[in-house]
Design an enzyme around this catalytic site. Structure first.
Site, PDB file in Angstrom:
ATOM      1  N   SER A   1      11.344  80.148  82.579  1.00  0.00           N
ATOM      2  CA  SER A   1      10.616  79.449  81.525  1.00  0.00           C
ATOM      3  C   SER A   1       9.550  78.527  82.091  1.00  0.00           C
ATOM      4  O   SER A   1       8.499  78.320  81.460  1.00  0.00           O
ATOM      5  CB  SER A   1      11.595  78.662  80.656  1.00  0.00           C
ATOM      6  OG  SER A   1      12.519  79.534  80.069  1.00  0.00           O
TER       7      SER A   1
ATOM      8  N   ARG B   1      19.291  86.918  88.208  1.00  0.00           N
ATOM      9  CA  ARG B   1      18.021  87.638  88.390  1.00  0.00           C
ATOM     10  C   ARG B   1      17.800  88.054  89.828  1.00  0.00           C
ATOM     11  O   ARG B   1      17.195  89.067  90.109  1.00  0.00           O
ATOM     12  CB  ARG B   1      16.849  86.755  87.940  1.00  0.00           C
ATOM     13  CG  ARG B   1      16.803  86.544  86.444  1.00  0.00           C
ATOM     14  CD  ARG B   1      15.998  85.341  86.098  1.00  0.00           C
ATOM     15  NE  ARG B   1      16.607  84.161  86.693  1.00  0.00           N
ATOM     16  CZ  ARG B   1      16.038  82.989  86.797  1.00  0.00           C
ATOM     17  NH1 ARG B   1      14.810  82.835  86.366  1.00  0.00           N
ATOM     18  NH2 ARG B   1      16.670  81.973  87.338  1.00  0.00           N
TER      19      ARG B   1
ATOM     20  N   LYS C   1      15.921  67.958  82.281  1.00  0.00           N
ATOM     21  CA  LYS C   1      14.824  68.876  82.604  1.00  0.00           C
ATOM     22  C   LYS C   1      13.540  68.495  81.860  1.00  0.00           C
ATOM     23  O   LYS C   1      12.522  69.161  82.023  1.00  0.00           O
ATOM     24  CB  LYS C   1      15.230  70.316  82.261  1.00  0.00           C
ATOM     25  CG  LYS C   1      16.255  70.901  83.214  1.00  0.00           C
ATOM     26  CD  LYS C   1      16.648  72.320  82.852  1.00  0.00           C
ATOM     27  CE  LYS C   1      15.902  73.340  83.663  1.00  0.00           C
ATOM     28  NZ  LYS C   1      16.455  74.716  83.459  1.00  0.00           N
TER      29      LYS C   1
ATOM     30  N   HIS D   1      15.512  86.482  78.677  1.00  0.00           N
ATOM     31  CA  HIS D   1      16.697  86.010  77.949  1.00  0.00           C
ATOM     32  C   HIS D   1      17.090  87.029  76.871  1.00  0.00           C
ATOM     33  O   HIS D   1      18.275  87.312  76.679  1.00  0.00           O
ATOM     34  CB  HIS D   1      16.408  84.672  77.257  1.00  0.00           C
ATOM     35  CG  HIS D   1      16.086  83.537  78.177  1.00  0.00           C
ATOM     36  ND1 HIS D   1      14.924  82.803  78.079  1.00  0.00           N
ATOM     37  CD2 HIS D   1      16.775  82.999  79.210  1.00  0.00           C
ATOM     38  CE1 HIS D   1      14.922  81.866  78.999  1.00  0.00           C
ATOM     39  NE2 HIS D   1      16.024  81.955  79.710  1.00  0.00           N
TER      40      HIS D   1
END
Ligand code: COA
Length: 158
Positions: free
Chosen positions: A127, A89, A41, A17
């Site tokens: 993450s 990504r 989440k 990030h």
């Protein structure tokens, strides 16, 4: 003054990030890194903790850290932002990001989504992986700054 929003859950913020943030500030006058609640989440850290963590590791001129609830486009309009920043990504990110960018464009024609590629050393990172490795006491120092390593240790020892 061209402002951009870099939204995300940031649970926790990683070097990937931070790489995107550094690239974004070269393109815009101001970047607001904005933490989404992302209740669905079930985040490990509260939104406020995530804001504090980003502020601690991201002391860059022209970058501020905030949080938002509700629709991203409403928040971006309130902030007078012209763009949303998202990291791409790998090809696997594309479909979801494409869908999100089109929905956001439908909701607000004025707002463009700008995709930036992080350095290839961070393309495998997310993450969840960081949280999982940290939860078993593994070394996450290649992925997150030392302050975040410490926050993870404290969280998993609670
Ligand atoms: N380096 C490392 N990891 C990265 C990364 C990078 N450069 N870019 C993305 N990631 C990781 C994130 O950490 C996250 O990891 P995790 O799922 O393991 O926790 C994952 O890749 C991306 O998750 P994703 O769900 O795609 O994005 P997000 O959670 O970061 O953010 C929001 C999504 C908040 C932007 C989006 O849900 C949103 O806009 N919500 C507001 C409601 C709304 O407006 N909805 C309509 C939009 S269509």
């Amino acid at each position: 003054m061209k402002k951009a929003i870099y939204p995300g859950t940031f649970d926790p913020v990683t070097y990937g990030h931070l790489d995107i943030i550094k690239r974004a500030v070269r393109l815009f006058d101001h970047v607001i890194v904005s933490v989404a609640e992302s209740a669905a989440k079930n985040p490990l850290f509260t939104a406020e903790e995530r804001v504090v963590m980003i502020r601690e590791v991201c002391e860059i001129d022209n970058v501020s850290v905030d949080r938002f609830k509700g629709l991203l486009v409403d928040y971006a309009t309130e902030q007078n932002a012209v763009a949303l920043i998202r990291g791409l990504r790998a090809v696997s990110d594309f479909e979801y990001e494409f869908q999100m960018a089109l929905v956001n464009r439908k909701l607000s024609e004025e707002l463009s989504t700008v995709f930036l590629m992080p350095h290839e050393q961070y393309t495998h990172l997310n993450s969840s992986i960081v949280r999982e490795v940290a939860s078993f006491g593994g070394d996450v120092s290649p992925y997150v700054p030392p302050q975040i390593v410490q926050y993870l240790k404290e969280k998993f020892s609670e």
